[in-house]
Scaffold this motif. Structure first.
Motif, PDB file in Angstrom:
ATOM      1  N   LEU A 275       0.839  -1.193   0.000  1.00  0.00           N
ATOM      2  CA  LEU A 275       0.000   0.000   0.000  1.00  0.00           C
ATOM      3  C   LEU A 275       0.881   1.253   0.000  1.00  0.00           C
ATOM      4  CD1 LEU A 275      -3.073   0.507   0.066  1.00  0.00           C
ATOM      5  CD2 LEU A 275      -2.864   0.840   2.540  1.00  0.00           C
ATOM      6  N   GLY A 276       0.621   2.140  -0.964  1.00  0.00           N
ATOM      7  CA  GLY A 276       1.392   3.371  -1.064  1.00  0.00           C
ATOM      8  C   GLY A 276       2.730   3.218  -1.750  1.00  0.00           C
ATOM      9  N   LYS A 277       2.990   2.024  -2.287  1.00  0.00           N
ATOM     10  CA  LYS A 277       4.286   1.783  -2.931  1.00  0.00           C
ATOM     11  C   LYS A 277       4.146   1.674  -4.444  1.00  0.00           C
ATOM     12  CE  LYS A 277       6.321  -0.470   1.102  1.00  0.00           C
ATOM     13  NZ  LYS A 277       6.911  -1.721   1.641  1.00  0.00           N
ATOM     14  N   GLN A 278       5.240   1.990  -5.138  1.00  0.00           N
ATOM     15  CA  GLN A 278       5.269   1.951  -6.593  1.00  0.00           C
ATOM     16  C   GLN A 278       5.442   0.507  -7.046  1.00  0.00           C
ATOM     17  OE1 GLN A 278       6.066   5.241  -8.412  1.00  0.00           O
ATOM     18  NE2 GLN A 278       5.383   4.272 -10.280  1.00  0.00           N
ATOM     19  N   ILE A 279       4.419  -0.031  -7.699  1.00  0.00           N
ATOM     20  CA  ILE A 279       4.453  -1.408  -8.189  1.00  0.00           C
ATOM     21  C   ILE A 279       4.499  -1.433  -9.716  1.00  0.00           C
ATOM     22  CG2 ILE A 279       3.194  -3.610  -8.250  1.00  0.00           C
ATOM     23  CD1 ILE A 279       4.401  -2.888  -5.538  1.00  0.00           C
ATOM     24  N   PHE A 280       3.872  -0.441 -10.353  1.00  0.00           N
ATOM     25  CA  PHE A 280       3.827  -0.314 -11.806  1.00  0.00           C
ATOM     26  C   PHE A 280       4.601   0.935 -12.234  1.00  0.00           C
ATOM     27  CE2 PHE A 280      -0.083  -2.529 -10.632  1.00  0.00           C
ATOM     28  CZ  PHE A 280      -0.231  -3.490 -11.611  1.00  0.00           C
ATOM     29  N   PRO A 281       4.870   1.075 -13.535  1.00  0.00           N
ATOM     30  CA  PRO A 281       5.387   2.353 -14.040  1.00  0.00           C
ATOM     31  C   PRO A 281       4.381   3.470 -13.788  1.00  0.00           C
ATOM     32  CG  PRO A 281       5.635   0.617 -15.682  1.00  0.00           C
ATOM     33  CD  PRO A 281       4.781   0.054 -14.592  1.00  0.00           C
ATOM     34  N   GLU A 282       4.848   4.708 -13.838  1.00  0.00           N
ATOM     35  CA  GLU A 282       4.010   5.847 -13.474  1.00  0.00           C
ATOM     36  C   GLU A 282       2.782   6.026 -14.361  1.00  0.00           C
ATOM     37  OE1 GLU A 282       6.103   9.477 -13.054  1.00  0.00           O
ATOM     38  OE2 GLU A 282       7.256   8.824 -11.297  1.00  0.00           O
ATOM     39  N   GLN A 316      -0.671   6.514 -10.918  1.00  0.00           N
ATOM     40  CA  GLN A 316       0.739   6.771 -11.204  1.00  0.00           C
ATOM     41  C   GLN A 316       1.620   5.608 -10.767  1.00  0.00           C
ATOM     42  OE1 GLN A 316       1.292  10.684  -9.339  1.00  0.00           O
ATOM     43  NE2 GLN A 316       1.153  11.597 -11.387  1.00  0.00           N
ATOM     44  N   GLY A 317       1.078   4.394 -10.953  1.00  0.00           N
ATOM     45  CA  GLY A 317       1.825   3.182 -10.639  1.00  0.00           C
ATOM     46  C   GLY A 317       1.854   2.805  -9.174  1.00  0.00           C
ATOM     47  N   VAL A 318       1.228   3.623  -8.312  1.00  0.00           N
ATOM     48  CA  VAL A 318       1.276   3.402  -6.865  1.00  0.00           C
ATOM     49  C   VAL A 318      -0.021   2.749  -6.391  1.00  0.00           C
ATOM     50  CG1 VAL A 318       1.460   4.524  -4.614  1.00  0.00           C
ATOM     51  CG2 VAL A 318       2.830   5.349  -6.534  1.00  0.00           C
ATOM     52  N   VAL A 319       0.081   1.724  -5.558  1.00  0.00           N
ATOM     53  CA  VAL A 319      -1.088   1.030  -5.017  1.00  0.00           C
ATOM     54  C   VAL A 319      -1.802   1.940  -4.016  1.00  0.00           C
ATOM     55  CG1 VAL A 319      -1.896  -0.961  -3.691  1.00  0.00           C
ATOM     56  CG2 VAL A 319      -0.049  -1.246  -5.344  1.00  0.00           C
ATOM     57  N   GLN A 320      -3.068   2.243  -4.300  1.00  0.00           N
ATOM     58  CA  GLN A 320      -3.864   3.120  -3.453  1.00  0.00           C
ATOM     59  C   GLN A 320      -4.770   2.348  -2.500  1.00  0.00           C
ATOM     60  OE1 GLN A 320      -3.411   6.511  -3.730  1.00  0.00           O
ATOM     61  NE2 GLN A 320      -1.835   5.979  -5.224  1.00  0.00           N
ATOM     62  N   GLY A 321      -5.040   1.080  -2.813  1.00  0.00           N
ATOM     63  CA  GLY A 321      -5.942   0.308  -1.960  1.00  0.00           C
ATOM     64  C   GLY A 321      -5.876  -1.175  -2.262  1.00  0.00           C
ATOM     65  N   TYR A 322      -6.192  -1.984  -1.257  1.00  0.00           N
ATOM     66  CA  TYR A 322      -6.258  -3.432  -1.420  1.00  0.00           C
ATOM     67  C   TYR A 322      -7.685  -3.839  -1.802  1.00  0.00           C
ATOM     68  CZ  TYR A 322      -1.802  -3.572   1.216  1.00  0.00           C
ATOM     69  OH  TYR A 322      -0.517  -3.411   1.637  1.00  0.00           O
ATOM     70  N   PHE A 323      -7.911  -5.150  -1.883  1.00  0.00           N
ATOM     71  CA  PHE A 323      -9.252  -5.707  -2.095  1.00  0.00           C
ATOM     72  C   PHE A 323      -9.615  -6.488  -0.835  1.00  0.00           C
ATOM     73  CE2 PHE A 323      -7.535  -5.036  -6.307  1.00  0.00           C
ATOM     74  CZ  PHE A 323      -8.604  -4.473  -6.988  1.00  0.00           C
ATOM     75  N   LEU A 324     -10.447  -5.871   0.001  1.00  0.00           N
ATOM     76  CA  LEU A 324     -10.706  -6.415   1.329  1.00  0.00           C
ATOM     77  C   LEU A 324     -12.184  -6.655   1.572  1.00  0.00           C
ATOM     78  CD1 LEU A 324      -8.393  -4.035   3.408  1.00  0.00           C
ATOM     79  CD2 LEU A 324      -7.801  -6.245   2.385  1.00  0.00           C
ATOM     80  N   SER A 325     -12.477  -7.759   2.238  1.00  0.00           N
ATOM     81  CA  SER A 325     -13.815  -8.018   2.778  1.00  0.00           C
ATOM     82  C   SER A 325     -13.851  -7.525   4.211  1.00  0.00           C
ATOM     83  CB  SER A 325     -14.101  -9.523   2.742  1.00  0.00           C
ATOM     84  OG  SER A 325     -13.204 -10.195   3.631  1.00  0.00           O
ATOM     85  N   THR A 326     -15.002  -7.639   4.830  1.00  0.00           N
ATOM     86  CA  THR A 326     -15.096  -7.265   6.243  1.00  0.00           C
ATOM     87  C   THR A 326     -14.109  -8.077   7.073  1.00  0.00           C
ATOM     88  OG1 THR A 326     -17.428  -6.683   5.993  1.00  0.00           O
ATOM     89  CG2 THR A 326     -16.652  -7.149   8.230  1.00  0.00           C
ATOM     90  N   TYR A 327     -14.074  -9.394   6.849  1.00  0.00           N
ATOM     91  CA  TYR A 327     -13.223 -10.269   7.657  1.00  0.00           C
ATOM     92  C   TYR A 327     -11.743 -10.009   7.413  1.00  0.00           C
ATOM     93  CZ  TYR A 327     -11.235 -14.479   9.727  1.00  0.00           C
ATOM     94  OH  TYR A 327     -10.493 -15.344  10.490  1.00  0.00           O
ATOM     95  N   SER A 328     -11.340  -9.988   6.123  1.00  0.00           N
ATOM     96  CA  SER A 328      -9.910  -9.810   5.848  1.00  0.00           C
ATOM     97  C   SER A 328      -9.437  -8.428   6.256  1.00  0.00           C
ATOM     98  CB  SER A 328      -9.611 -10.066   4.370  1.00  0.00           C
ATOM     99  OG  SER A 328     -10.269  -9.131   3.532  1.00  0.00           O
ATOM    100  N   GLY A 329     -10.325  -7.423   6.156  1.00  0.00           N
ATOM    101  CA  GLY A 329      -9.965  -6.093   6.632  1.00  0.00           C
ATOM    102  C   GLY A 329      -9.675  -6.094   8.122  1.00  0.00           C
TER     103      GLY A 329
END
Length: 445
Positions: A275-282, A316-329
């Motif tokens: 989260l908040g890290k550059q994973i893809f090109p911009e 811009q290639g940066v992860v802004q959010g995960y994919f979470l359910s109530t439980y996994s969150g």
């Protein structure tokens, strides 16, 4: 009867309420219920002869109950009052013997969807079986008409499917809707002697009126098979690789899997703490749009009943959010993102080139049109799969390629995206064009 269903939406709601009431009366501190029904038909034709005619009709009721932090689940395909009571009691019996889980339980009430939303997801296709057979025959015949080198067929299929459901919980949430999904497909074999190749194509729609001419599907399947004749192996090398659009969706799917709650809290992902890290090109942007009318993954709420919303997953290639359910969150100490059950209509921002333009941009390299096997290690990100496609030089396809393996690491592959095409083929929850990668290892001779 309503739209071909044996039970109306109101009847499903009554069944769900019956289960909720019985759970409350027998000691459950909370309860959630899912009731569903579906039906459809599929027809397959091979060499113009009817090969299969299948009809399906099914229904189900699932009950999850909580006794404090203890959870139990049971299901049934019987909608009788006695069966519903028995299913609730079975879930309660299971809950009494399970260990407490601090993260178990319903979502916060304020997060639940509270308004109806018509997303245009239901277009029943009441097609007579004779008409479906005719469409399949026309689709397959169009493939044979392309060339006498189209020698055989694995068949053409026409399928029409409709379903509806209701989800409810003891916090007062109750919602549901009907959906449809239909497809036409064709798979043929071309060549002679030992040089035989197969390929296929299909189209999927919620509304059958939006299908292309079935003959075009068969025609394209045949041309894809013919184009693979004369396939060769390659010498092992490192080179640029293009994933054709239908396969590019799978590459994005690997990213989604890696940043989904279950993988993250179990620590079985190569993208932990991304989260908040550059994973893809911009230049890469991935948006989630749950409310696209007619979308294959559109829904006003997720499997927990949590309201869905538009958001940017990658900017811009940066992860802004995960994919979470109530439980996994809760397991991760983060709020749900409304993704219990998966992602909703992911749109990968397209570039300015179609596939031909991407080939010119690549210059020399490999165009992958088929992947084989499941060689993805989500813990390490290591990626190795059998592949087939075409070798490209100076932006032009030179010859087809088979019996090779492409390998790399997903972290490097995502970071090494050079361009994304605009040749989007919408078939599921991920809308993305062909993807050009900087470099992968291609193993052959």
């Amino acid at each position: 009867m309503s739209d071909g269903f044996a039970h109306s939406q109101s009847a499903l709601r009554e069944l769900a309420q019956t289960a909720l009431d019985h759970a409350a009366a027998t000691g459950a501190s909370a309860c959630e219920v899912d009731v569903s029904e579906g039906f459809g038909q599929s027809v397959s034709v091979r060499r113009q002869e009817v090969e299969t005619i299948e009809y399906n009709r099914d229904k189900g009721l699932g009950v999850t109950v909580y006794i404090g932090q203890r959870r139990g689940h049971a299901s049934s395909s019987d909608f009788s009052a006695a069966a519903i009571r028995a299913t609730v009691e079975a879930a309660l019996s299971i809950a009494r013997f399970t260990a407490e889980d601090d993260c178990a339980g319903l979502p916060e009430a304020k997060l639940l969807a509270r308004r109806d939303m018509d997303l245009d997801l239901f277009h029943p296709w009441d097609i007579p079986v004779e008409a479906a057979i005719d469409i399949a025959r026309r689709c397959e015949q169009a493939a044979f008409d392309v060339s006498p080198m189209v020698r055989n067929s694995e068949g053409a299929t026409v399928s029409a499917q409709q379903s509806h459901f209701v989800s409810a919980n003891s916090l007062g949430f109750m919602g549901g809707f009907a959906t449809s999904r239909h497809y036409v497909s064709c798979s043929v074999i071309a060549g002679e002697g030992e040089d035989m190749q197969r390929d296929d194509w299909y189209a999927s729609r919620r509304n059958a009126a939006e299908f292309p001419d079935p003959a075009l599907i068969g025609d394209y399947a045949a041309r894809r098979a013919l184009a693979r004749l004369g396939s060769r192996k390659l010498k092992t090398r490192k080179c640029p690789v293009i994933f054709e659009a239908p396969l590019a969706a799978g590459l994005i799917g690997s990213f989604v899997h890696a940043i989904s709650g279950g993988s993250l809290y179990r620590k079985t992902s190569f993208l932990l703490d991304s989260l908040g890290k550059q994973i893809f090109p911009e230049f890469v942007r991935i948006s989630e749009r749950p409310h696209i009318r007619g979308g294959f993954a559109s829904s006003p709420f997720d499997d927990d009943g949590v309201a869905t919303r538009d958001r940017e997953v990658v900017e811009q290639g940066v992860v802004q959010g995960y994919f979470l359910s109530t439980y996994s969150g809760r397991k991760l100490g983060l709020p749900t993102t409304g993704n219990a059950g998966g992602s909703h209509n992911l749109l990968v921002q397209q570039g300015r080139h179609d596939l031909r333009g991407l080939l010119r941009e690549m210059g020399s390299g490999l165009l992958v049109t088929e992947l084989l096997g499941q060689g993805v290690n989500y813990v390490t990100g290591d990626y190795s799969r059998g592949a087939a496609g075409y070798w490209v030089e100076n932006g032009e396809i030179v010859h087809p390629v088979e019996e090779i393996t492409i390998a790399g690491n997903l972290r490097d592959m995502l970071r090494g995206i050079v361009d994304i095409g605009n040749d989007i083929e919408i078939r599921g929850s991920k809308q993305v064009g062909s993807i050009l990668l900087e470099r992968m290892t291609v193993a052959g001779n």
